[in-house]
Structure formats: structure tokens, C-alpha cells
Design an enzyme around this catalytic site. Structure first.
Site, PDB file in Angstrom:
ATOM      1  N   GLU A  40      -5.474   3.544   6.176  1.00 31.62           N
ATOM      2  CA  GLU A  40      -4.526   3.625   4.517  1.00 31.62           C
ATOM      3  C   GLU A  40      -5.624   4.585   3.602  1.00 31.62           C
ATOM      4  O   GLU A  40      -4.484   5.354   2.317  1.00 31.62           O
ATOM      5  CB  GLU A  40      -5.142   2.177   4.173  1.00 31.62           C
ATOM      6  CG  GLU A  40      -5.064   2.219   2.744  1.00 31.62           C
ATOM      7  CD  GLU A  40      -5.923   0.521   2.265  1.00 31.62           C
ATOM      8  OE1 GLU A  40      -5.967  -0.418   2.210  1.00 31.62           O
ATOM      9  OE2 GLU A  40      -7.164   1.097   1.444  1.00 31.62           O
ATOM     10  N   SER A  54     -10.864  -0.801   3.268  1.00 32.84           N
ATOM     11  CA  SER A  54     -10.114  -1.335   3.955  1.00 32.84           C
ATOM     12  C   SER A  54      -9.376   0.321   5.209  1.00 32.84           C
ATOM     13  O   SER A  54      -8.792   1.069   3.774  1.00 32.84           O
ATOM     14  CB  SER A  54      -8.722  -1.268   4.154  1.00 32.84           C
ATOM     15  OG  SER A  54      -9.153  -3.319   3.268  1.00 32.84           O
ATOM     16  N   ARG A  73       0.700  -1.577   0.118  1.00 32.01           N
ATOM     17  CA  ARG A  73      -0.383  -0.165  -0.062  1.00 32.01           C
ATOM     18  C   ARG A  73       1.040   1.040  -0.632  1.00 32.01           C
ATOM     19  O   ARG A  73       0.510   2.105   0.782  1.00 32.01           O
ATOM     20  CB  ARG A  73      -0.901  -0.273   1.165  1.00 32.01           C
ATOM     21  CG  ARG A  73      -2.192  -0.795   1.105  1.00 32.01           C
ATOM     22  CD  ARG A  73      -2.692  -1.223  -0.240  1.00 32.01           C
ATOM     23  NE  ARG A  73      -3.923  -1.733   0.074  1.00 32.01           N
ATOM     24  CZ  ARG A  73      -4.047  -3.178  -0.607  1.00 32.01           C
ATOM     25  NH1 ARG A  73      -3.425  -3.611  -0.281  1.00 32.01           N
ATOM     26  NH2 ARG A  73      -5.021  -3.848   0.135  1.00 32.01           N
TER      27      ARG A  73
HETATM   28  P1  FAD Z   1      -8.914   8.736  -5.175  1.00 32.90           P
HETATM   29  O1  FAD Z   1      -9.609   7.474  -3.928  1.00 32.90           O
HETATM   30  O2  FAD Z   1      -9.812   9.783  -5.729  1.00 32.90           O
HETATM   31  O3  FAD Z   1      -7.407   8.943  -5.128  1.00 32.90           O
HETATM   32  C1  FAD Z   1      -6.660   9.037  -4.298  1.00 32.90           C
HETATM   33  C2  FAD Z   1      -5.081   9.027  -3.915  1.00 32.90           C
HETATM   34  O4  FAD Z   1      -4.911   9.594  -4.516  1.00 32.90           O
HETATM   35  C3  FAD Z   1      -5.712  10.801  -3.745  1.00 32.90           C
HETATM   36  O5  FAD Z   1      -4.834  11.537  -2.409  1.00 32.90           O
HETATM   37  C4  FAD Z   1      -5.645  11.745  -4.993  1.00 32.90           C
HETATM   38  O6  FAD Z   1      -5.123  12.970  -4.430  1.00 32.90           O
HETATM   39  C5  FAD Z   1      -4.675  10.586  -5.375  1.00 32.90           C
HETATM   40  N1  FAD Z   1      -5.100  11.106  -7.261  1.00 32.90           N
HETATM   41  C6  FAD Z   1      -6.149  10.110  -7.923  1.00 32.90           C
HETATM   42  N2  FAD Z   1      -5.899  10.065  -8.587  1.00 32.90           N
HETATM   43  C7  FAD Z   1      -4.487  10.770  -9.185  1.00 32.90           C
HETATM   44  C8  FAD Z   1      -3.456  10.743 -10.447  1.00 32.90           C
HETATM   45  N3  FAD Z   1      -4.111  10.524 -11.634  1.00 32.90           N
HETATM   46  N4  FAD Z   1      -2.360  11.490 -10.421  1.00 32.90           N
HETATM   47  C9  FAD Z   1      -1.926  12.305  -8.668  1.00 32.90           C
HETATM   48  N5  FAD Z   1      -2.589  11.996  -7.950  1.00 32.90           N
HETATM   49  C10 FAD Z   1      -3.444  10.935  -8.228  1.00 32.90           C
HETATM   50  N6  FAD Z   1      -7.751  -0.865  -2.435  1.00 32.90           N
HETATM   51  C11 FAD Z   1      -7.388  -2.104  -2.417  1.00 32.90           C
HETATM   52  O7  FAD Z   1      -5.887  -1.496  -2.906  1.00 32.90           O
HETATM   53  N7  FAD Z   1      -7.315  -3.270  -2.789  1.00 32.90           N
HETATM   54  C12 FAD Z   1      -8.763  -2.997  -2.352  1.00 32.90           C
HETATM   55  O8  FAD Z   1      -9.625  -4.821  -2.823  1.00 32.90           O
HETATM   56  C13 FAD Z   1      -9.477  -2.122  -2.179  1.00 32.90           C
HETATM   57  N8  FAD Z   1     -10.940  -2.637  -1.986  1.00 32.90           N
HETATM   58  C14 FAD Z   1     -11.544  -1.320  -2.072  1.00 32.90           C
HETATM   59  C15 FAD Z   1     -13.176  -2.282  -1.945  1.00 32.90           C
HETATM   60  C16 FAD Z   1     -14.031  -1.028  -2.088  1.00 32.90           C
HETATM   61  C17 FAD Z   1     -15.844  -1.347  -1.401  1.00 32.90           C
HETATM   62  C18 FAD Z   1     -13.460   0.508  -2.106  1.00 32.90           C
HETATM   63  C19 FAD Z   1     -14.153   2.104  -1.414  1.00 32.90           C
HETATM   64  C20 FAD Z   1     -11.931   0.989  -1.836  1.00 32.90           C
HETATM   65  C21 FAD Z   1     -11.414   0.311  -1.782  1.00 32.90           C
HETATM   66  N9  FAD Z   1      -9.830   0.305  -2.093  1.00 32.90           N
HETATM   67  C22 FAD Z   1      -8.921  -0.863  -2.726  1.00 32.90           C
HETATM   68  C23 FAD Z   1      -9.632   1.463  -2.148  1.00 32.90           C
HETATM   69  C24 FAD Z   1      -9.627   2.468  -3.628  1.00 32.90           C
HETATM   70  O9  FAD Z   1     -11.172   1.419  -4.517  1.00 32.90           O
HETATM   71  C25 FAD Z   1      -7.926   2.586  -3.986  1.00 32.90           C
HETATM   72  O10 FAD Z   1      -7.640   3.048  -3.107  1.00 32.90           O
HETATM   73  C26 FAD Z   1      -8.251   3.193  -5.703  1.00 32.90           C
HETATM   74  O11 FAD Z   1      -7.009   2.713  -6.175  1.00 32.90           O
HETATM   75  C27 FAD Z   1      -8.492   4.673  -5.284  1.00 32.90           C
HETATM   76  O12 FAD Z   1      -8.725   4.963  -6.640  1.00 32.90           O
HETATM   77  P2  FAD Z   1      -8.965   5.959  -6.734  1.00 32.90           P
HETATM   78  O13 FAD Z   1      -9.436   7.101  -8.548  1.00 32.90           O
HETATM   79  O14 FAD Z   1     -11.200   6.229  -6.249  1.00 32.90           O
HETATM   80  O15 FAD Z   1      -8.431   7.288  -5.914  1.00 32.90           O
HETATM   81  N1  EPU Z   2     -10.534 -10.411  10.472  1.00 29.68           N
HETATM   82  C1  EPU Z   2     -11.317 -10.535  11.442  1.00 29.68           C
HETATM   83  N2  EPU Z   2     -12.413  -9.473  11.436  1.00 29.68           N
HETATM   84  C2  EPU Z   2     -13.042  -8.667  10.522  1.00 29.68           C
HETATM   85  C3  EPU Z   2     -11.400  -8.724   9.603  1.00 29.68           C
HETATM   86  C4  EPU Z   2     -10.637  -9.520   9.253  1.00 29.68           C
HETATM   87  O1  EPU Z   2     -11.350 -11.052  12.055  1.00 29.68           O
HETATM   88  O2  EPU Z   2     -13.850  -8.234  11.076  1.00 29.68           O
HETATM   89  C5  EPU Z   2      -9.040 -11.511  10.018  1.00 29.68           C
HETATM   90  C6  EPU Z   2     -10.075 -12.223   9.773  1.00 29.68           C
HETATM   91  O3  EPU Z   2      -8.739 -13.748   9.705  1.00 29.68           O
HETATM   92  C7  EPU Z   2      -9.353 -12.686   7.878  1.00 29.68           C
HETATM   93  C8  EPU Z   2      -8.305 -12.020   7.692  1.00 29.68           C
HETATM   94  O4  EPU Z   2      -8.091 -10.150   8.888  1.00 29.68           O
HETATM   95  O5  EPU Z   2      -8.564 -14.073   7.733  1.00 29.68           O
HETATM   96  C9  EPU Z   2      -8.826 -11.590   6.564  1.00 29.68           C
HETATM   97  O6  EPU Z   2      -9.042 -10.686   6.520  1.00 29.68           O
HETATM   98  P1  EPU Z   2      -9.764 -10.359   4.706  1.00 29.68           P
HETATM   99  O7  EPU Z   2      -9.644 -11.753   3.662  1.00 29.68           O
HETATM  100  O8  EPU Z   2     -10.788  -9.645   4.391  1.00 29.68           O
HETATM  101  O9  EPU Z   2      -9.021  -9.256   4.245  1.00 29.68           O
HETATM  102  P2  EPU Z   2      -8.125  -7.839   4.753  1.00 29.68           P
HETATM  103  O10 EPU Z   2      -7.246  -7.887   5.567  1.00 29.68           O
HETATM  104  O11 EPU Z   2      -9.264  -7.410   5.741  1.00 29.68           O
HETATM  105  C10 EPU Z   2      -6.792  -7.231   2.843  1.00 29.68           C
HETATM  106  C11 EPU Z   2      -6.379  -5.718   2.042  1.00 29.68           C
HETATM  107  C12 EPU Z   2      -8.219  -5.825   1.339  1.00 29.68           C
HETATM  108  C13 EPU Z   2      -8.318  -6.253  -0.102  1.00 29.68           C
HETATM  109  C14 EPU Z   2      -7.862  -8.227   1.178  1.00 29.68           C
HETATM  110  C15 EPU Z   2      -8.323  -9.328   0.182  1.00 29.68           C
HETATM  111  C16 EPU Z   2      -6.215  -3.767   3.315  1.00 29.68           C
HETATM  112  C17 EPU Z   2      -5.262  -3.106   4.431  1.00 29.68           C
HETATM  113  N3  EPU Z   2      -6.248  -4.178   2.549  1.00 29.68           N
HETATM  114  O12 EPU Z   2      -8.317  -7.360   4.329  1.00 29.68           O
HETATM  115  O13 EPU Z   2      -7.768  -4.533   0.338  1.00 29.68           O
HETATM  116  O14 EPU Z   2      -9.370  -6.491  -0.561  1.00 29.68           O
HETATM  117  O15 EPU Z   2      -6.988  -7.800   1.993  1.00 29.68           O
HETATM  118  O16 EPU Z   2      -6.828  -9.589  -0.486  1.00 29.68           O
HETATM  119  O17 EPU Z   2      -4.108  -4.845   2.868  1.00 29.68           O
HETATM  120  C18 EPU Z   2      -8.588  -2.077   0.687  1.00 29.68           C
HETATM  121  O18 EPU Z   2      -6.759  -1.601   0.797  1.00 29.68           O
HETATM  122  O19 EPU Z   2      -8.962  -0.421   1.011  1.00 29.68           O
HETATM  123  C19 EPU Z   2      -8.711  -3.222   0.389  1.00 29.68           C
HETATM  124  C20 EPU Z   2      -9.677  -4.303   0.642  1.00 29.68           C
END
Ligand code: FAD
Ligand code: EPU
Length: 333
Positions: free
Chosen positions: A329, A233, A160
Site C-alpha cells: 500500500e 498498513s 485504496r
Molecule cells: P504522503 O505520504 O506525503 O504521500 C503519499 C503519496 O501521495 C505520495 O506518492 C505523494 O507523492 C502523493 N501525494 C501527496 N500529496 C499529494 C498531492 N497534493 N497531489 C498529488 N500527489 C500527492 N491510511 C488509510 O487509508 N487508513 C488508515 O487507517 C491509515 N492509518 C494510518 C496510521 C498510521 C499510524 C500511519 C503512519 C499511516 C496511516 N495511513 C492510513 C496511511 C496515510 O496516513 C494515508 O495514506 C495518508 O492519506 C497519507 O497522507 P500524506 O499527506 O502523509 O501523504
Molecule cells: N489480524 C490478525 N493479526 C494482526 C492484525 C490483524 O490476525 O496482527 C486480523 C484480525 O482477524 C483482525 C483483522 O485482521 O480482526 C482486521 O484487523 P484490523 O481491524 O486491525 O484492520 P486491518 O484490516 O489490519 C484495515 C486498514 C487500516 C484501517 C483498519 C480499520 C488496510 C490495508 N488497512 O486494517 O488502514 O485503519 O482496517 O478500519 O485496509 C492503512 O491503510 O494504513 C490503515 C492503517
């Protein structure tokens, strides 16, 4: 260049936080960036707004990235190089690659947001990080007034993390990203839940099936921002010294962990937060998701400051119980 005034950002962030009175430019042409760079205003770049928490109305100018275009720029017997403009939606790009059978992005299906944000926090899910497939990142440098292309190594990707969150923070606008995808992919089903889901679907692993399995798992776990405001997250999973982990395990034998190196382990923040009793917590419109404690939510009209305060209370209680400092994050505006 059209500057719109008095815009509300509510439709532009997945938390659904309302801040008003914003100056706003839709960036649909790279050529605009030189002129925008001359504006003596702080610049806030907005992609899909899925990784930000709005705690106040930005006093500078919000640049909404809607740069579009996807090109296959190179191909050999084993790989294709896909160059995507930074305003393209990430999941649409994944679907394009999946429909062509090109491998590398399928585990990252259904992550919200734009291509341009993908390198910033090195998006990751289900055993894959976008750094595994990024070839180059191209950006406009505000001070240098020129376009620069970085190799994968120059982006200094980590969990991240990247150079764009450090030395280059607020200095650049990412305009395109080139991804190297495989024509003969090796599938990554190391995340147990993917194997299980494929089994339940009754299908063999391929790019399309893995993508669908990931989509199914994500839909079952994570709240849909169209229904409940959230930014995924809220915190990173902390990495702690193995020695500290061993001490913690004595008091908490069920604590889950993943090895990072010989001397460090990663602990799921969701577990730590759940152990502190926050899972399913609700106070008015703010809360902690009932199925995933790592996700803070806005049920209707929450204020960003209140979600910020809740995140601070969570940090404090995890620190008190486990001696671990959670790091946010989500980017705070
Ligand atoms: P924004 O929220 O618009 O911007 C984020 C930051 O990046 C801001 O500081 C912005 O200024 C900067 N930025 C954006 N675009 C640019 C650009 N072109 N140039 C320079 N700076 C820029 N993330 C994960 O890693 N893994 C996941 O599994 C994951 N699951 C998610 C699930 C949900 C339901 C949600 C809501 C979010 C999740 N995220 C996850 C977080 C998010 O989707 C990612 O971080 C995504 O890359 C953000 O993209 P955005 O375009 O919405 O960025
Ligand atoms: N867990 C709990 N309670 C909860 C949630 C999670 O006990 O309420 C524990 C469980 O043991 C589970 C473990 O956490 O096995 C991992 O949970 P999960 O697989 O849901 O993944 P996560 O670690 O919570 C990360 C990323 C997600 C990504 C998933 C799948 C980060 C900060 N988050 O979540 O990314 O989608 O793995 O790979 O690394 C994001 O960055 O926004 C995001 C959603």
C-alpha cells in the site's frame, strides 16, 4: 520561488528514514505551481510523508505541500460543502467538522497526513472510505498547465485506489478537495469495535462520540509514529476468488474473511502475515509491529532499503504458505 538545497527528509516522513542532500521547495501558494511546472526536474510531492518509504535520495525536486485554507462554500437544509486546501492536515479538518456536528468524516479520525493525499489512495477506516464524502478534487496538471476539477466519479475510486495512482500518477498536484458532509448524519457503527468502545465509554453514538471511539481504538492498536517510525498498513488486504478461499479454509479453518462480491472475498493481510510468524519480528532497527502484523516499523535508524527487503521477504513467505501475492500500500520513493 525558493529552492532549499541539501535538506534531510528525516523529519518529513513518519517512518523516520533519513535521506539527505535533497532539493526542496515549500509550496504555500497555488500560483507557484505554473513556475515549478517549468523546472526540468522530476517532481516528488510530499504531504505528511505518512504513506511513503524512502529507499534512496530523490534525484528530482521535493515539493512540500503547505497550502492552507478551509472554506464552507455551500450549504442547504441537509448538507454543507467544505473545501479544504490540500496542505491542511486531515485530522484537523476532521476535528473541525466534528466540532460543528457535521457527519461523514468521524470514522476517519486520527488518520495522519494531508487533505491532498486523502483521494489518492481513497483513505479508509472503520467502515468508511473518503470516497463516500468527496464531492470534487481539484488539481494542477503539469503538462496541460492548467487547473482541472474532477467529480467523484471521474476519480474512479476503489479500495485504496483512484485514478491518481494510475493514469494521473506523477502528472498532477492536487490543490484542494471539496467534501459533502451531512447536517443530519446516519452513523456508521457497523465495525463491531466501535459499538463496543461506545458501550465502554457509556455514551450514545453521535459525531463527536464516534470520533472519540475511533481515536481510542486506533491509539490502542497502531504505533504512534512519533514514538516508533511506521507508515500504517504496509500492504493492502488482498481480495481473492471465493473458490480459492474455500480451499484455503479447509487447511486453515480460522482464516478470517469479509465478502466483497458473490465471487470474491477479502482476507486480512495482518492475519496472513501473523500466521507466517512475522508478528513482533525484529532485526536491528527494522521490524513488524507486535500488536498489528500489517505495520512494518523503524525502531531508530533503519534504512529504507532494509524495510523494502523485509517487505519482500514477507511477500515471499505469504505467497509460499497461502498462494496469495500481497500488494504494497505504501508508495516507494
Ligand atoms: P504522503 O505520504 O506525503 O504521500 C503519499 C503519496 O501521495 C505520495 O506518492 C505523494 O507523492 C502523493 N501525494 C501527496 N500529496 C499529494 C498531492 N497534493 N497531489 C498529488 N500527489 C500527492 N491510511 C488509510 O487509508 N487508513 C488508515 O487507517 C491509515 N492509518 C494510518 C496510521 C498510521 C499510524 C500511519 C503512519 C499511516 C496511516 N495511513 C492510513 C496511511 C496515510 O496516513 C494515508 O495514506 C495518508 O492519506 C497519507 O497522507 P500524506 O499527506 O502523509 O501523504
Ligand atoms: N489480524 C490478525 N493479526 C494482526 C492484525 C490483524 O490476525 O496482527 C486480523 C484480525 O482477524 C483482525 C483483522 O485482521 O480482526 C482486521 O484487523 P484490523 O481491524 O486491525 O484492520 P486491518 O484490516 O489490519 C484495515 C486498514 C487500516 C484501517 C483498519 C480499520 C488496510 C490495508 N488497512 O486494517 O488502514 O485503519 O482496517 O478500519 O485496509 C492503512 O491503510 O494504513 C490503515 C492503517
Amino acid at each position: 520561488m525558493l529552492i532549499q538545497h541539501n535538506i534531510s527528509l528525516k523529519p518529513f516522513n513518519t517512518f523516520g528514514i533519513d535521506v539527505e542532500g535533497v532539493d526542496f521547495i515549500s509550496v504555500d501558494d497555488i500560483a507557484m505551481l505554473a513556475e515549478i511546472g517549468e523546472l526540468p526536474r522530476e517532481k516528488y510531492i510530499l504531504g505528511g510523508g505518512s504513506n511513503i518509504l524512502l529507499t534512496h535520495s530523490p534525484e528530482g525536486i521535493v515539493l512540500h505541500n503547505i497550502l492552507r485554507g478551509i472554506d464552507k462554500i455551500k450549504e442547504d437544509d441537509t448538507h454543507v460543502w467544505l473545501k479544504a486546501a490540500s496542505g491542511e492536515l486531515w485530522h484537523m479538518l476532521v476535528m473541525y467538522a466534528v466540532s460543528n456536528g457535521w457527519g461523514g468524516m468521524e470514522n476517519l479520525s486520527l488518520i495522519p497526513g494531508t487533505v491532498g493525499a486523502s483521494p489518492i489512495q481513497n483513505i479508509g477506516a472503520y467502515g468508511v472510505e473518503v470516497k463516500d464524502i468527496i464531492d470534487t478534487v481539484t488539481f494542477w496538471h503539469w503538462e496541460d498547465k492548467r487547473s482541472v476539477t474532477f467529480s467523484n466519479e471521474e476519480c474512479r475510486f476503489g479500495y485504496r485506489d483512484s485514478i491518481f495512482k494510475h493514469e494521473l500518477k506523477n502528472k498532477i498536484f492536487i490543490t484542494s478537495v471539496t467534501y459533502k458532509l451531512s447536517k443530519h448524519p446516519e452513523y456508521n457503527t457497523s465495525y463491531g469495535a466501535i459499538e463496543q468502545e461506545l458501550h465502554q465509554m457509556g455514551v450514545a453514538p453521535d459525531v463527536k462520540n464516534i470520533s472519540q471511539a475511533v481515536i481510542n481504538i486506533r491509539r490502542s492498536k497502531l504505533p504512534d509514529p512519533a514514538v516508533i517510525g511506521n507508515a500504517g498498513s504496509f500492504f493492502k488486504n488482498p481480495t481473492i476468488p471465493a473458490t480459492q478461499f474455500e480451499i484455503l479454509r479447509t487447511g486453515h479453518p480460522a482464516i478470517p474473511s469479509y465478502p466483497v462480491s458473490e465471487t470474491t472475498v477479502k482476507v486480512p493481510a495482518g492475519w496472513l502475515i501473523e500466521q507466517c510468524g512475522w508478528k513482533g519480528y525484529r532485526n536491528g532497527d527494522i521490524g513488524v509491529h507486535a500488536k498489528q502484523a500489517l505495520v512494518l516499523v523503524n525502531y531508530a535508524s533503519a534504512k529504507g532499503e532494509d524495510i523494502w527487503q523485509l517487505s519482500g521477504d514477507i511477500v515471499d513467505s505469504v505467497n509460499r504458505k497461502f498462494g496469495i501475492e500481497l500488494e504494497r500500500e505504501v508508495q516507494i520513493w
